[in-house]
Design a protein around this motif. Structure first.
Motif, PDB file in Angstrom:
ATOM      1  N   ILE A  43       1.015  -1.314   0.148  1.00  0.00           N
ATOM      2  CA  ILE A  43      -0.188  -0.067  -0.433  1.00  0.00           C
ATOM      3  C   ILE A  43       0.908   1.123  -0.077  1.00  0.00           C
ATOM      4  O   ILE A  43       2.079   1.327   0.880  1.00  0.00           O
ATOM      5  N   ILE A  44       0.860   2.433  -0.996  1.00  0.00           N
ATOM      6  CA  ILE A  44       1.080   3.220  -1.080  1.00  0.00           C
ATOM      7  C   ILE A  44       0.226   4.518  -0.395  1.00  0.00           C
ATOM      8  O   ILE A  44      -0.215   4.994  -1.259  1.00  0.00           O
ATOM      9  N   SER A  45       0.651   4.815   0.747  1.00  0.00           N
ATOM     10  CA  SER A  45       0.475   6.556   1.056  1.00  0.00           C
ATOM     11  C   SER A  45       0.763   7.507   0.222  1.00  0.00           C
ATOM     12  O   SER A  45       2.271   8.168   1.089  1.00  0.00           O
ATOM     13  N   THR A  46       0.818   8.847   0.467  1.00  0.00           N
ATOM     14  CA  THR A  46       1.672   9.765   0.411  1.00  0.00           C
ATOM     15  C   THR A  46       0.803  10.872   1.560  1.00  0.00           C
ATOM     16  O   THR A  46      -0.281  10.557   1.839  1.00  0.00           O
ATOM     17  N   PHE A  47       1.628  11.687   2.045  1.00  0.00           N
ATOM     18  CA  PHE A  47       1.551  12.753   2.491  1.00  0.00           C
ATOM     19  C   PHE A  47       1.571  14.320   2.109  1.00  0.00           C
ATOM     20  O   PHE A  47       2.979  13.966   2.057  1.00  0.00           O
ATOM     21  N   ASN A  48       0.842  15.156   2.238  1.00  0.00           N
ATOM     22  CA  ASN A  48       1.114  16.600   2.287  1.00  0.00           C
ATOM     23  C   ASN A  48       2.334  17.255   0.436  1.00  0.00           C
ATOM     24  O   ASN A  48       2.020  17.652   0.111  1.00  0.00           O
ATOM     25  N   ALA A  49       1.450  15.767  -0.502  1.00  0.00           N
ATOM     26  CA  ALA A  49       1.107  15.787  -1.442  1.00  0.00           C
ATOM     27  C   ALA A  49       0.307  17.043  -2.201  1.00  0.00           C
ATOM     28  O   ALA A  49      -0.297  17.535  -2.097  1.00  0.00           O
ATOM     29  N   LYS A  50       1.356  16.994  -3.744  1.00  0.00           N
ATOM     30  CA  LYS A  50       0.690  17.836  -4.946  1.00  0.00           C
ATOM     31  C   LYS A  50      -0.102  17.150  -5.756  1.00  0.00           C
ATOM     32  O   LYS A  50       0.072  16.382  -5.975  1.00  0.00           O
ATOM     33  N   MET A  51      -1.760  17.695  -5.435  1.00  0.00           N
ATOM     34  CA  MET A  51      -3.137  17.252  -6.509  1.00  0.00           C
ATOM     35  C   MET A  51      -2.527  16.774  -7.603  1.00  0.00           C
ATOM     36  O   MET A  51      -2.900  15.570  -8.181  1.00  0.00           O
ATOM     37  N   ASP A  52      -1.319  17.637  -8.117  1.00  0.00           N
ATOM     38  CA  ASP A  52      -1.405  17.471  -9.573  1.00  0.00           C
ATOM     39  C   ASP A  52      -0.463  15.955 -10.200  1.00  0.00           C
ATOM     40  O   ASP A  52      -0.549  15.456 -11.375  1.00  0.00           O
ATOM     41  N   ILE A  53       0.167  15.683  -9.224  1.00  0.00           N
ATOM     42  CA  ILE A  53       1.022  15.187  -9.880  1.00  0.00           C
ATOM     43  C   ILE A  53       1.091  13.549  -8.519  1.00  0.00           C
ATOM     44  O   ILE A  53       1.865  12.705  -8.538  1.00  0.00           O
ATOM     45  N   HIS A  54       0.494  13.655  -7.651  1.00  0.00           N
ATOM     46  CA  HIS A  54       0.443  12.829  -6.697  1.00  0.00           C
ATOM     47  C   HIS A  54      -0.055  11.095  -7.021  1.00  0.00           C
ATOM     48  O   HIS A  54       1.047  10.554  -6.655  1.00  0.00           O
ATOM     49  N   GLN A  55      -0.568  11.417  -8.417  1.00  0.00           N
ATOM     50  CA  GLN A  55      -0.778   9.956  -8.623  1.00  0.00           C
ATOM     51  C   GLN A  55       0.365   8.773  -8.947  1.00  0.00           C
ATOM     52  O   GLN A  55       1.028   7.991  -9.402  1.00  0.00           O
ATOM     53  N   ASP A  56       1.073  10.091  -9.585  1.00  0.00           N
ATOM     54  CA  ASP A  56       2.326   9.756 -10.440  1.00  0.00           C
ATOM     55  C   ASP A  56       3.859   9.055 -10.021  1.00  0.00           C
ATOM     56  O   ASP A  56       4.516   8.544  -9.983  1.00  0.00           O
ATOM     57  N   ILE A  57       3.885  10.341  -9.144  1.00  0.00           N
ATOM     58  CA  ILE A  57       4.867   9.918  -7.570  1.00  0.00           C
ATOM     59  C   ILE A  57       4.575   8.672  -7.232  1.00  0.00           C
ATOM     60  O   ILE A  57       5.386   7.940  -6.880  1.00  0.00           O
ATOM     61  N   ALA A  58       3.373   8.101  -6.912  1.00  0.00           N
ATOM     62  CA  ALA A  58       3.588   6.849  -6.562  1.00  0.00           C
ATOM     63  C   ALA A  58       3.430   5.884  -7.156  1.00  0.00           C
ATOM     64  O   ALA A  58       3.717   4.439  -6.360  1.00  0.00           O
ATOM     65  N   ARG A  59       3.661   6.466  -8.366  1.00  0.00           N
ATOM     66  CA  ARG A  59       3.367   5.133  -9.144  1.00  0.00           C
ATOM     67  C   ARG A  59       5.586   4.276  -9.599  1.00  0.00           C
ATOM     68  O   ARG A  59       5.880   3.214  -9.499  1.00  0.00           O
ATOM     69  N   LYS A  60       5.755   5.353  -9.026  1.00  0.00           N
ATOM     70  CA  LYS A  60       7.127   5.979  -9.524  1.00  0.00           C
ATOM     71  C   LYS A  60       7.773   5.157  -8.004  1.00  0.00           C
ATOM     72  O   LYS A  60       8.655   4.833  -7.608  1.00  0.00           O
ATOM     73  N   LEU A  61       7.344   5.472  -7.074  1.00  0.00           N
ATOM     74  CA  LEU A  61       7.427   4.699  -5.849  1.00  0.00           C
ATOM     75  C   LEU A  61       7.322   3.955  -5.410  1.00  0.00           C
ATOM     76  O   LEU A  61       8.435   2.831  -4.855  1.00  0.00           O
ATOM     77  N   TYR A  62       6.762   3.101  -6.117  1.00  0.00           N
ATOM     78  CA  TYR A  62       6.485   1.813  -6.174  1.00  0.00           C
ATOM     79  C   TYR A  62       7.477   0.931  -7.284  1.00  0.00           C
ATOM     80  O   TYR A  62       7.990   0.314  -7.251  1.00  0.00           O
TER      81      TYR A  62
END
Length: 119
Positions: A43-62
């Protein structure tokens, strides 16, 4: 005379090219990605994320997690399509469940703007 003009132009460029950092306080928190395999669930969770990029960053993090490039409580740079993000990643494991919590600290947009999360 040409050299003097050139020197003035270069010094002016350097003076005004300082990186300005904007502060934001309203980031998005939540689960972005749930990935299941035969051996585990991530499970990838983000905090203090910017709305425009949060999904892209979560995929890259995975992707970085699958490549074993993520360490617990370490500062991490995630390179995205629109921005690069520096943040801290916490890894929590319980049985076959792994939780990655990524806290945004700085966002380096590709257009040159830099944003820092301010508490």
């Amino acid at each position: 005379m040409k050299y003097l003009l050139f020197l003035v132009l270069i010094s002016t460029q350097l003076a005004f090219s300082q990186e300005s950092i904007r502060t934001y306080r309203h980031g998005q928190n939540g689960m972005e990605l749930i990935a299941k395999s035969k051996s585990e669930t991530v499970i990838i969770s983000t905090f203090n994320a910017k709305m425009d990029i949060h999904q892209d960053i979560a995929r890259k993090l995975y992707q970085l997690f699958k490549e074993k490039k993520v360490a617990h409580n370490a500062l991490l740079t995630v390179i995205g399509k629109e921005a690069n993000v520096i943040g801290k990643c916490l890894i929590k494991k319980s049985g076959n469940l792994t939780s990655l919590e990524f806290y945004y600290e700085k966002v380096f947009w590709h257009n040159g703007m830099v944003e820092k999360y301010g508490r």
